[in-house]
Design an enzyme around this catalytic site. Structure first.
Site, mmCIF file in Angstrom:
data_model
loop_
_atom_site.group_PDB
_atom_site.id
_atom_site.type_symbol
_atom_site.label_atom_id
_atom_site.label_comp_id
_atom_site.label_asym_id
_atom_site.label_seq_id
_atom_site.Cartn_x
_atom_site.Cartn_y
_atom_site.Cartn_z
ATOM 1 C CG ASP A 97 -2.069 -0.932 1.140
ATOM 2 O OD1 ASP A 97 -2.063 -1.802 0.248
ATOM 3 O OD2 ASP A 97 -2.986 -0.822 1.972
ATOM 4 C CG HIS A 248 2.299 -0.104 4.184
ATOM 5 N ND1 HIS A 248 1.839 -1.050 5.071
ATOM 6 C CD2 HIS A 248 1.278 0.795 4.025
ATOM 7 C CE1 HIS A 248 0.592 -0.755 5.439
ATOM 8 N NE2 HIS A 248 0.241 0.358 4.817
#
Length: 285
Positions: A97, A248
């Site tokens: 993300d 991430h």
């Protein structure tokens, strides 16, 4: 008189011999030109070498999703499960993300994914796409999958529908303009999309998802424990078949990824190609 006749015959013989030599050399003159032609690009012989060339267009040209069989779907708790009995259950979905941020991190992640023959969803924010359009293209060109993570990375749960619509649809448009494809996966920031977020995602033919296995990599810097091994441990502690793993674009996650994927493989897990997930699948009640 005889001598004159002999002299004439001799002269004629010499002339005929000279003409014959000139004719032979003329017939051979085009040979060097015909030899040089195959070296002039492009030619058919060069095309014939393509199948044996290691770097073909395949790694950099995204595959047509229509060519990838739909073997999996996402259930109500965001796990990835087989559509039919007999399909491998011991799989995980890899996701990253909050990008695209930096080329060095994106290349680092994708280099490891390529090493393990794995695909992942890169959930991008619109404002970062606007800042780094070339990095979005890089993810696409390296044959990874782009997902929608809203424009501003705000909680959508209590936002009016018009704002949620803009947050999602502006990303759809930006990705389409840069890659020629619109995302098919949507993850709301903080996992907070609410009923409106679900509706807008559905209206845009997006599969709404959060996650079922959080690496907690986003918490490590504030805790002073941004050790790559902590990322690996967090994922393995929650590991189960169908894990939808949230990670991430962070330096310690990049550093952890090769070890993590190796450990997952050692445990018998394989990596789901997101394009094999049927986003329109309806579970029977």
């Amino acid at each position: 008189m005889l001598n004159k006749k002999l002299l004439v015959v001799a002269v004629l013989s010499l002339l005929l011999s000279a003409c014959g030599q000139k004719s032979d050399s003329s017939s051979q003159a085009p040979a060097p030109e015909s030899v040089s032609k195959p070296a002039t690009p492009p030619t058919t012989p060069v095309d014939n070498t393509k199948p044996s060339t290691p770097s073909t267009a395949e790694p950099t040209t995204p595959a047509d999703p229509a060519e990838i069989p739909l073997k999996y779907h996402m259930n109500k708790v965001y796990n990835i499960v087989p559509n039919e009995e007999g399909t491998e259950k011991k799989v995980v979905l890899l996701t990253f993300d909050d990008g695209p941020k930096e080329k060095v991190m994106i290349d680092g992640l994708i280099d490891v994914l390529d090493k393990h023959k794995a695909k992942a969803i890169f959930f991008v924010n619109g404002y970062r796409v606007k800042q780094n359009p070339d990095l979005l293209k890089l993810i696409h060109e390296r044959n990874q999958i782009i997902g929608n993570h809203s424009w501003d990375h705000i909680s959508l749960k209590k936002q009016p529908e018009a704002k949620v619509k803009k947050q999602i649809e502006d990303v759809q448009q930006a990705v389409k303009e840069l890659t020629g494809q619109t995302p098919t996966f949507f993850r709301p920031p903080f996992g907070e999309g609410g009923d409106v977020g679900r509706k807008v995602a559905q209206d845009n033919h997006l599969l709404y998802m959060t996650w079922s296995n959080g690496s907690l990599d986003w918490t490590l810097k504030s805790k002073g424990t941004n050790n790559p091994e902590t990322v690996v441990k967090n994922v393995l502690d929650q590991l189960h078949p169908g894990s939808n793993i949230l990670m991430h674009e962070l330096p310690w996650t990049v550093a952890a990824l090769d070890n993590l994927l190796t450990r997952l493989e050692e445990k018998g897990y394989s990596f789901v190609d997101p394009r094999s997930i049927d986003t329109n699948y309806k579970e029977s009640k």
